[in-house]
Design an enzyme around this catalytic site. Structure first.
Site, PDB file in Angstrom:
ATOM      1  N   ILE A 135       4.297  -6.857  -2.100  1.00 55.16           N
ATOM      2  CA  ILE A 135       4.360  -5.426  -2.412  1.00 55.16           C
ATOM      3  C   ILE A 135       3.697  -5.214  -3.771  1.00 55.16           C
ATOM      4  CG2 ILE A 135       5.871  -3.447  -2.791  1.00 55.16           C
ATOM      5  CD1 ILE A 135       7.929  -4.766  -0.970  1.00 55.16           C
ATOM      6  N   ASP A 136       2.521  -4.581  -3.744  1.00 52.28           N
ATOM      7  CA  ASP A 136       1.769  -4.277  -4.964  1.00 52.28           C
ATOM      8  C   ASP A 136       2.159  -2.880  -5.432  1.00 52.28           C
ATOM      9  OD1 ASP A 136       0.409  -6.707  -4.742  1.00 52.28           O
ATOM     10  OD2 ASP A 136      -1.227  -5.821  -3.583  1.00 52.28           O
ATOM     11  N   VAL A 137       2.508  -2.763  -6.705  1.00 56.69           N
ATOM     12  CA  VAL A 137       3.140  -1.535  -7.196  1.00 56.69           C
ATOM     13  C   VAL A 137       2.392  -0.984  -8.402  1.00 56.69           C
ATOM     14  CG1 VAL A 137       5.293  -0.527  -8.078  1.00 56.69           C
ATOM     15  CG2 VAL A 137       5.374  -2.419  -6.421  1.00 56.69           C
TER      16      VAL A 137
END
Length: 250
Positions: free
Chosen positions: A129-131
């Protein structure tokens, strides 16, 4: 003495090892297979390889590359890049990877993770999960190497991925990527407190204290980094490195 897993994350661009800053400004590091040999000698716990162009180019990471890593690596390794089908996962595992890392397909089609976990087992499926923030929306999860926003906040997507059957989560701050200024502890803590599956911290580690803080303060289950393991220091001279087991006390 117990210590959490410490995981070098190695980025591929045109099958060369590179390192980014905030998902941009890619610097050439060297031959990824040579890096595997060095990490063998340094006794790394495991490795992650991510082809950062694959999803945007609608192709799968090179299976020949995965086979080459499998022939050299003396530790478990996971592979991500362009995984869009169960057949893609089957091919990557057959080529030698222990796990697959899925970002874009997970963010756009969460039900795919349920199908993947049912077919291959949760322990095979890692969701990354890139945030980063989006104007007026706060932190959200992004896909396509940080170029495509999803409808999910990071905690919302993490909880959903656990429900779908993911075995582990990599939580990565895009804004901290490559900066070597420390993890986003608040982000990691918010996810680790919301799920029961292992959370791997990624994005921003620059030194041993950053690893310790992510484990003790943000409750990450494992600690991943890129720049810290390919650069000598903040001046960014290339030097593949990895801490001795007795260097870190958690």
């Amino acid at each position: 003495m117990f210590r959490p897993r410490i995981i070098p994350v190695l980025l591929l661009k045109d099958l060369a090892l590179v390192k980014s800053v905030r998902f941009r400004a890619h610097k050439y590091i060297g031959d990824p297979i040579n890096a595997v040999r060095i990490f063998n000698e340094l006794k790394a716990d495991e490795l992650v390889f991510l082809d950062i162009q694959a999803s945007r180019e609608a192709r799968l990471i090179s299976l020949d590359f995965v086979r080459n890593v499998g022939e050299e690596a003396r530790m478990p390794f996971a592979v991500g890049g362009g995984i869009r089908s169960l057949d893609d996962i089957r091919s990557v595992i057959a080529a030698g990877a222990e796990k697959v890392v899925i970002n874009t397909k997970a963010g756009l089609d969460p039900e795919f993770i349920r199908r993947a976990a049912d077919e291959f087992g949760s322990t095979t499926i890692v969701v990354c999960i890139d945030v980063k923030p989006k104007l007026f929306k706060g932190d959200i999860a992004w896909v396509l190497a940080g170029s495509g926003p999803t409808r999910f906040g990071p905690v919302e997507l993490a909880v959903l991925m656990e429900q779908m059957g993911a075995g582990e989560l990599i939580i990565q701050s895009i804004e901290r990527d490559g900066t070597m200024t420390g993890y986003d502890l608040e982000l990691i803590r918010s996810v680790s407190s919301a799920v029961t599956i292992p959370v791997i911290a990624l994005g921003g580690a620059g030194g041993k204290n950053d690893l310790i803080e992510a484990y003790t303060k943000a409750k990450a289950n494992a600690l991943a980094a890129g720049s810290m393991f390919v650069f000598q220091d903040e001046k960014r001279g290339v030097l593949i490195n990895y801490p001795e087991r007795n260097e870190l006390v958690f």
